[in-house]
Design a protein around this motif. Structure first.
Motif, PDB file in Angstrom:
ATOM      1  N   GLU A 137      37.040  43.505  39.196  1.00 62.55           N
ATOM      2  CA  GLU A 137      35.764  43.594  38.493  1.00 62.55           C
ATOM      3  C   GLU A 137      35.057  42.246  38.459  1.00 62.55           C
ATOM      4  N   ALA A 138      35.785  41.196  38.119  1.00 64.50           N
ATOM      5  CA  ALA A 138      35.175  39.870  38.055  1.00 64.50           C
ATOM      6  C   ALA A 138      34.730  39.407  39.431  1.00 64.50           C
ATOM      7  N   ALA A 139      35.516  39.749  40.462  1.00 67.37           N
ATOM      8  CA  ALA A 139      35.149  39.342  41.829  1.00 67.37           C
ATOM      9  C   ALA A 139      33.855  40.020  42.252  1.00 67.37           C
ATOM     10  N   ARG A 140      33.710  41.303  41.942  1.00 64.73           N
ATOM     11  CA  ARG A 140      32.474  41.994  42.317  1.00 64.73           C
ATOM     12  C   ARG A 140      31.276  41.417  41.567  1.00 64.73           C
ATOM     13  N   ALA A 141      31.438  41.115  40.278  1.00 66.39           N
ATOM     14  CA  ALA A 141      30.337  40.550  39.502  1.00 66.39           C
ATOM     15  C   ALA A 141      29.928  39.187  40.048  1.00 66.39           C
ATOM     16  N   ALA A 142      30.915  38.370  40.427  1.00 73.56           N
ATOM     17  CA  ALA A 142      30.598  37.051  40.980  1.00 73.56           C
ATOM     18  C   ALA A 142      29.903  37.180  42.325  1.00 73.56           C
TER      19      ALA A 142
ATOM     20  N   ALA B 215      39.762  32.952  49.928  1.00 75.70           N
ATOM     21  CA  ALA B 215      39.717  32.744  48.483  1.00 75.70           C
ATOM     22  C   ALA B 215      39.118  33.951  47.766  1.00 75.70           C
ATOM     23  N   PHE B 216      38.077  34.547  48.358  1.00 79.90           N
ATOM     24  CA  PHE B 216      37.473  35.713  47.707  1.00 79.90           C
ATOM     25  C   PHE B 216      38.434  36.903  47.737  1.00 79.90           C
ATOM     26  N   ALA B 217      39.134  37.079  48.856  1.00 82.04           N
ATOM     27  CA  ALA B 217      40.101  38.179  48.935  1.00 82.04           C
ATOM     28  C   ALA B 217      41.186  38.013  47.870  1.00 82.04           C
ATOM     29  N   ALA B 218      41.650  36.757  47.670  1.00 81.98           N
ATOM     30  CA  ALA B 218      42.652  36.513  46.631  1.00 81.98           C
ATOM     31  C   ALA B 218      42.072  36.790  45.241  1.00 81.98           C
ATOM     32  N   PHE B 219      40.830  36.363  45.023  1.00 83.30           N
ATOM     33  CA  PHE B 219      40.139  36.624  43.757  1.00 83.30           C
ATOM     34  C   PHE B 219      40.018  38.126  43.517  1.00 83.30           C
ATOM     35  N   ARG B 220      39.622  38.847  44.537  1.00 84.05           N
ATOM     36  CA  ARG B 220      39.470  40.307  44.438  1.00 84.05           C
ATOM     37  C   ARG B 220      40.808  40.962  44.111  1.00 84.05           C
ATOM     38  N   GLY B 221      41.890  40.452  44.726  1.00 83.00           N
ATOM     39  CA  GLY B 221      43.202  40.998  44.439  1.00 83.00           C
ATOM     40  C   GLY B 221      43.630  40.769  42.996  1.00 83.00           C
ATOM     41  N   ARG B 222      43.236  39.627  42.429  1.00 80.22           N
ATOM     42  CA  ARG B 222      43.615  39.318  41.042  1.00 80.22           C
ATOM     43  C   ARG B 222      42.764  40.075  40.029  1.00 80.22           C
ATOM     44  N   ASP B 223      41.442  40.124  40.264  1.00 80.30           N
ATOM     45  CA  ASP B 223      40.529  40.694  39.274  1.00 80.30           C
ATOM     46  C   ASP B 223      39.354  41.347  40.005  1.00 80.30           C
TER      47      ASP B 223
ATOM     48  N   LEU C  34      32.348  53.275  51.044  1.00 79.95           N
ATOM     49  CA  LEU C  34      31.875  54.415  50.257  1.00 79.95           C
ATOM     50  C   LEU C  34      32.564  55.716  50.669  1.00 79.95           C
ATOM     51  N   ALA C  35      32.903  55.833  51.942  1.00 83.17           N
ATOM     52  CA  ALA C  35      33.611  57.033  52.403  1.00 83.17           C
ATOM     53  C   ALA C  35      34.996  57.134  51.780  1.00 83.17           C
ATOM     54  N   ARG C  36      35.508  56.016  51.253  1.00 78.59           N
ATOM     55  CA  ARG C  36      36.822  56.013  50.604  1.00 78.59           C
ATOM     56  C   ARG C  36      36.729  56.297  49.105  1.00 78.59           C
ATOM     57  N   LEU C  37      35.514  56.523  48.611  1.00 77.47           N
ATOM     58  CA  LEU C  37      35.320  56.860  47.193  1.00 77.47           C
ATOM     59  C   LEU C  37      34.877  58.317  47.112  1.00 77.47           C
ATOM     60  N   PRO C  38      35.797  59.246  46.923  1.00 79.13           N
ATOM     61  CA  PRO C  38      35.454  60.681  47.017  1.00 79.13           C
ATOM     62  C   PRO C  38      34.492  61.165  45.945  1.00 79.13           C
ATOM     63  N   ARG C  39      34.270  60.387  44.877  1.00 80.87           N
ATOM     64  CA  ARG C  39      33.334  60.812  43.834  1.00 80.87           C
ATOM     65  C   ARG C  39      32.004  60.062  43.904  1.00 80.87           C
ATOM     66  N   SER C  40      31.763  59.349  44.989  1.00 83.02           N
ATOM     67  CA  SER C  40      30.528  58.572  45.110  1.00 83.02           C
ATOM     68  C   SER C  40      29.358  59.474  45.502  1.00 83.02           C
TER      69      SER C  40
ATOM     70  N   ALA D  75      40.189  45.676  48.962  1.00 78.55           N
ATOM     71  CA  ALA D  75      41.280  45.437  48.015  1.00 78.55           C
ATOM     72  C   ALA D  75      40.788  45.792  46.614  1.00 78.55           C
ATOM     73  N   GLY D  76      41.498  46.663  45.940  1.00 81.60           N
ATOM     74  CA  GLY D  76      41.111  47.052  44.588  1.00 81.60           C
ATOM     75  C   GLY D  76      39.886  47.936  44.512  1.00 81.60           C
ATOM     76  N   LEU D  77      39.525  48.604  45.612  1.00 80.72           N
ATOM     77  CA  LEU D  77      38.327  49.440  45.627  1.00 80.72           C
ATOM     78  C   LEU D  77      38.423  50.525  44.554  1.00 80.72           C
TER      79      LEU D  77
END
Length: 528
Positions: free
Chosen positions: A192-197, A182-190, A248-254, A219-221
């Motif tokens: 930002e909201a999934a991370r905040a929740a 359910a969280f993976a589906a939530f993350r796929g839809r939204d 974090l290794a997948r975020l080149p500007r982190s 998903a949606g990183l």
């Protein structure tokens, strides 16, 4: 099960032979009782017997009070994925579900073909398909997801909510597997909201659940995830820290990427000197990193089996593996690769570079690594410190190329390199070959079998022929070429190598013929 539930007569029919067994009680010969079977099964004793066995199994799984028709036909209005399954494809699915060698691989292929053809699995095989849903949901859902939801609701009772309704509910409820889905589906839809929740109640979760939920953020990183993931580096659970480090290794500007880039700059320094008449000469100075709490926080720590200098070289490898490739942009990739090969730590540097290249899926770096390492493997690059691992490293670098470029490289190697080099490349092959490459590969197998005993021994030791059966494209031409391959081998031989090669060639021909037949059963294969 008891004889009264229909299993006994069906078992007797299986023992006697479907075409000789008496009809089920109260049913015409070759059909199942109180069951509206597919009309195409009429006059098909084998198919009707499989249906009778499916009825018995469905009754047993579903419990008392449910009719066979309720379990083996879709009622009006019931959801289904696509058009009805062709009878031949349904019979193939029943055979695959019964098990046997390589059954699971072929079962996955059947689901992929059915999904591509817009076909739903037959209702009478849904109970047998249910266990595969957990192993390969991405394959089963397109062809049987709605049917399995309906079956589960029938088993649970008319008032029970369907599984998909539960999956769409609040991700904080349900079993761990349901919550992750359910969280993976939530993350796929939204995202930002999934991370905040997730942040709101993250600390109250168990360590294993925290790890799975962080992993689902792939998903949606995006860059807005960086502050939360950076905080996860201080989590008390190792699994959570490791999951955050990978993301974090997948975020080149982190900040994580910036720290790794700074460490690479300190560890690898290219010095350039202009020499009269000799042009500019380059040298690589390697400063091995030291262990530190800051490095360990970012997931770089010595491995228990590495000792002394090897431990510090391992730290360099892992720093390069986690660093963004932009950290090396001051010099051409080819120069860095050649200098690494001539350094005192070639394997550590190259392993790290390849890990970074695969993570970023950088084809430019893959091309340079494959080109330079290919020269080193062929002995055409001077001053390489350790030439022995070069063929394997070359093959791994080549595997990161786009599929069409990898195929061109291997076909060129058919002409310019020996059997061992080609087999090394095949050991890191993509999952699927084009039809043209499949034919060329089988021709190369044939030429190698006829050429030298050393080539035949290399083929038999690597199982290259047998392992190609899944990757080769199943077409009329490749199936015919595989069948002709057997003609290059004696039908009977006391030589063990010849026997093993014939077994592998037989397997290749049989698997390609089977895969071609499966496509024909869906109406998508070639025809004479």
């Amino acid at each position: 099960m008891t004889a009264g539930d229909g299993f006994g007569p069906a078992l007797a029919a299986a023992l006697l032979g479907a075409d000789r067994a008496p009809a089920a009680p109260g049913a015409p010969h070759g059909t199942a009782p109180d069951l509206a079977l597919d009309p195409d099964l009429a006059g098909n004793p084998g198919g009707a017997l499989l249906a009778r066995l499916a009825v018995a199994g469905a009754r047993h799984l579903a419990g008392a009070g449910l009719t066979a028709e309720a379990l083996t036909t879709f009622p009006p209005g019931a959801a289904r994925e696509g058009r009805a399954c062709p009878p031949a494809a349904a019979a193939r699915l029943a055979l695959l579900l019964s098990g046997g060698p390589s059954a699971e691989m072929r079962l996955r292929e059947w689901c992929a073909l059915a999904g591509a053809a817009g076909v739903s699995a037959p209702a009478w095989l849904l109970p047998a398909l249910a266990p595969l849903r957990e192993k390969a949901p991405e394959l089963v859902h397109p062809v049987a997801g709605a049917g399995l939801d309906w079956l589960a609701q029938v088993e649970a009772g008319a008032g029970a909510p369907p599984p998909r309704a539960r999956e769409a509910a609040d991700w904080t409820e349900g079993t761990p597997a349901e919550r992750r889905a359910a969280f993976a589906a939530f993350r796929g839809r939204d995202p930002e909201a999934a991370r905040a929740a997730l942040q709101a109640g993250f600390k109250a979760e168990r360590a294993e659940m925290r790890q799975h939920l962080v992993e689902a953020m792939r998903a949606g990183l995006n860059d807005s995830d960086e502050p939360f993931l950076e905080a996860c580096l201080d989590d008390r659970a190792l699994g959570v820290r490791s999951a955050a480090q990978r993301l974090l290794a997948r975020l080149p500007r982190s900040r994580f990427a910036d720290r790794m880039a700074a460490r690479v700059a300190a560890a690898l320094v290219v010095e350039s000197r202009k020499r009269f008449l000799l042009g500019t000469q380059h040298a690589l100075t390697v400063a091995l990193p030291e262990e530190s709490p800051e490095l360990a926080r970012d997931g770089v720590a010595p491995r228990s089996w590495e000792r002394d200098t090897g431990r510090r070289a391992g730290l360099l490898r892992d720093i390069l593996a986690a660093a963004p490739l932009r950290a090396l942009s001051a010099h051409p990739p080819r120069l860095l690769i050649e200098l690494a090969l001539r350094s005192d730590f070639p394997l550590s540097i190259l392993e790290g570079l390849m890990a970074a290249m695969r993570r970023e899926d950088d084809h430019a770096w893959a091309r340079e690594l494959a080109a330079v390492l290919g020269e080193a493997a062929a002995g055409r690059l001077p001053d390489v410190k350790d030439p022995k691992p070069m063929p394997g490293l070359w093959a791994r670098a080549a595997a990161a190329l786009p599929a069409e470029e990898w195929e061109r490289l291997v076909q060129e190697s058919f002409r310019t390199r020996g059997a061992e080099a080609v087999i090394t490349l095949l050991g890191n092959a993509p999952h699927a070959f084009s039809e043209g490459f499949s034919e060329a590969l089988i021709r190369w197998f044939s030429a190698t079998l006829r050429a030298t005993r050393a080539g035949r021994q290399a083929l038999v030791k690597s199982w290259a022929i047998g392992r190609s059966s899944q990757a080769c494209a199943p077409s009329e031409r490749t199936a015919a070429a595989a069948a002709a391959l057997l003609e290059d081998l004696p039908a009977e031989s006391a030589d063990q190598t010849e026997q093993q090669l014939r077994n592998q060639a037989t397997g290749l021909a049989e698997v390609l013929a089977l895969r071609l037949a499966m496509r024909r059963e869906f109406g998508t294969g070639e025809r004479d």
